[in-house]
Scaffold this motif. Structure first.
Motif, PDB file in Angstrom:
ATOM      1  N   THR A 195       0.730  -1.219  -0.186  1.00 30.08           N
ATOM      2  CA  THR A 195      -0.019  -0.147  -0.105  1.00 30.08           C
ATOM      3  C   THR A 195       0.962   1.345  -0.075  1.00 30.08           C
ATOM      4  N   THR A 196       0.266   2.299  -0.177  1.00 31.25           N
ATOM      5  CA  THR A 196       0.985   3.690  -0.176  1.00 31.25           C
ATOM      6  C   THR A 196       1.070   4.090   0.965  1.00 31.25           C
ATOM      7  N   ILE A 197       1.933   5.230   1.440  1.00 31.25           N
ATOM      8  CA  ILE A 197       2.256   5.736   2.419  1.00 31.25           C
ATOM      9  C   ILE A 197       0.904   6.513   3.108  1.00 31.25           C
ATOM     10  N   THR A 237      -0.765  13.755  -2.529  1.00 33.77           N
ATOM     11  CA  THR A 237       0.650  13.626  -2.550  1.00 33.77           C
ATOM     12  C   THR A 237       1.204  12.322  -2.200  1.00 33.77           C
ATOM     13  N   LEU A 238       0.801  12.024  -0.971  1.00 32.06           N
ATOM     14  CA  LEU A 238       1.274  10.723  -0.234  1.00 32.06           C
ATOM     15  C   LEU A 238       0.890   9.624  -0.825  1.00 32.06           C
ATOM     16  N   THR A 294       4.637   1.101  -0.722  1.00 31.79           N
ATOM     17  CA  THR A 294       4.875   1.003  -2.175  1.00 31.79           C
ATOM     18  C   THR A 294       5.455   2.071  -3.060  1.00 31.79           C
ATOM     19  N   ASN A 295       5.210   3.482  -2.331  1.00 31.87           N
ATOM     20  CA  ASN A 295       5.658   4.756  -2.932  1.00 31.87           C
ATOM     21  C   ASN A 295       6.649   5.401  -2.107  1.00 31.87           C
ATOM     22  N   GLY A 296       7.524   4.515  -1.178  1.00 32.69           N
ATOM     23  CA  GLY A 296       8.381   5.144  -0.387  1.00 32.69           C
ATOM     24  C   GLY A 296       8.578   4.322   0.916  1.00 32.69           C
ATOM     25  N   VAL A 297       9.409   5.203   1.971  1.00 27.68           N
ATOM     26  CA  VAL A 297       9.763   4.647   3.081  1.00 27.68           C
ATOM     27  C   VAL A 297       8.839   5.517   4.404  1.00 27.68           C
ATOM     28  N   VAL A 298       8.845   5.131   5.451  1.00 32.71           N
ATOM     29  CA  VAL A 298       8.552   5.895   6.462  1.00 32.71           C
ATOM     30  C   VAL A 298       9.208   5.355   7.737  1.00 32.71           C
ATOM     31  N   HIS A 299       9.526   6.527   8.350  1.00 33.98           N
ATOM     32  CA  HIS A 299      10.511   6.778   9.628  1.00 33.98           C
ATOM     33  C   HIS A 299       9.665   7.130  10.740  1.00 33.98           C
TER      34      HIS A 299
END
Length: 222
Positions: free
Chosen positions: A73-75, A100-101, A206-211
């Motif tokens: 899934t997306t952010i 956007t996210l 799927t569209n990036g990374v979360v910290h």
């Protein structure tokens, strides 16, 4: 942006700077990687083979790899499922940044905890959620987003290459400085010189990374 909004945002920034934002300036005992978990790891099923307990501060590479494979899934869609991120989810919606996210990105999101937003002065959060505050709120949220999917290892490599610091250009167009603490935690220093720390890294979508971070970062406003 109304005069009241300006005053509340100025008060919020002043409070964070004046108090030193205690929880923001204290590095977690250990930085975790991969999907967030509860405080204690789940017990292994009978007969299951487990790795040796992870030492404090050591990155869980295997967990990060599992998180990569599980990214579906997306952010934007993942935010409501992340622990203690209800306030951030509400602010992203109010700032009209869900699209956007949810877009192709890729993006890196530094996601402050619910507790981080409680350091704002009374009424400041309500003011930020008002329709007339959308531009200001969008700047604050965008200050927590960087173009490109940067894992913790990539961030550390940039910090090393930069002689101990890496300047990240956020979607707000303002710099966020990444550095490393003695215990290996990634620290983020905002425009006011206040630090927050990554306590759970590499939640891959799927569209990036979360910290996940233990504090919010404050851009220049006004």
């Amino acid at each position: 942006m109304t005069v009241k909004t300006n005053l509340m945002i100025a008060a919020a920034s002043s409070l964070l700077l004046a108090t030193g934002a205690t929880a923001q300036t204290t590095a977690p005992a250990a930085q975790r990687t991969g999907a967030p978990t509860t405080a204690a790891p789940a017990a292994a099923a009978p007969g299951a083979t487990t790795a040796a307990p992870q030492a404090a501060g050591a990155p869980a590479a295997s967990t990060a790899a599992a998180s990569t494979a599980a990214a579906t899934t997306t952010i934007a869609a993942a935010l409501p499922t992340l622990p203690n991120r209800a306030t951030l989810t509400k602010l992203v919606t109010a700032a009209k940044l869900q699209t956007t996210l949810a877009g192709p990105g890729p993006y890196t999101l530094f996601a402050p905890s619910d507790e981080a937003f409680t350091r704002l002065p009374a009424g400041a959060l309500d003011t930020l959620l008002k329709p007339e505050s959308v531009p200001t709120l969008a700047t604050i949220i965008k200050y927590h987003v960087v173009a490109g999917a940067l894992t913790s290892e990539q961030l550390k490599a940039q910090i090393t290459a930069g002689g101990g610091k890496a300047t990240l250009t956020t979607l707000a167009g303002q710099p966020l400085i990444a550095s490393l603490e003695a215990n290996g935690n990634i620290a983020l220093t905002d425009t006011a010189g206040i630090k927050s720390f990554v306590d759970t890294a590499d939640i891959k979508e799927t569209n990036g990374v979360v910290h996940l971070t233990n504090g919010m970062s404050v851009p220049k406003l006004g």
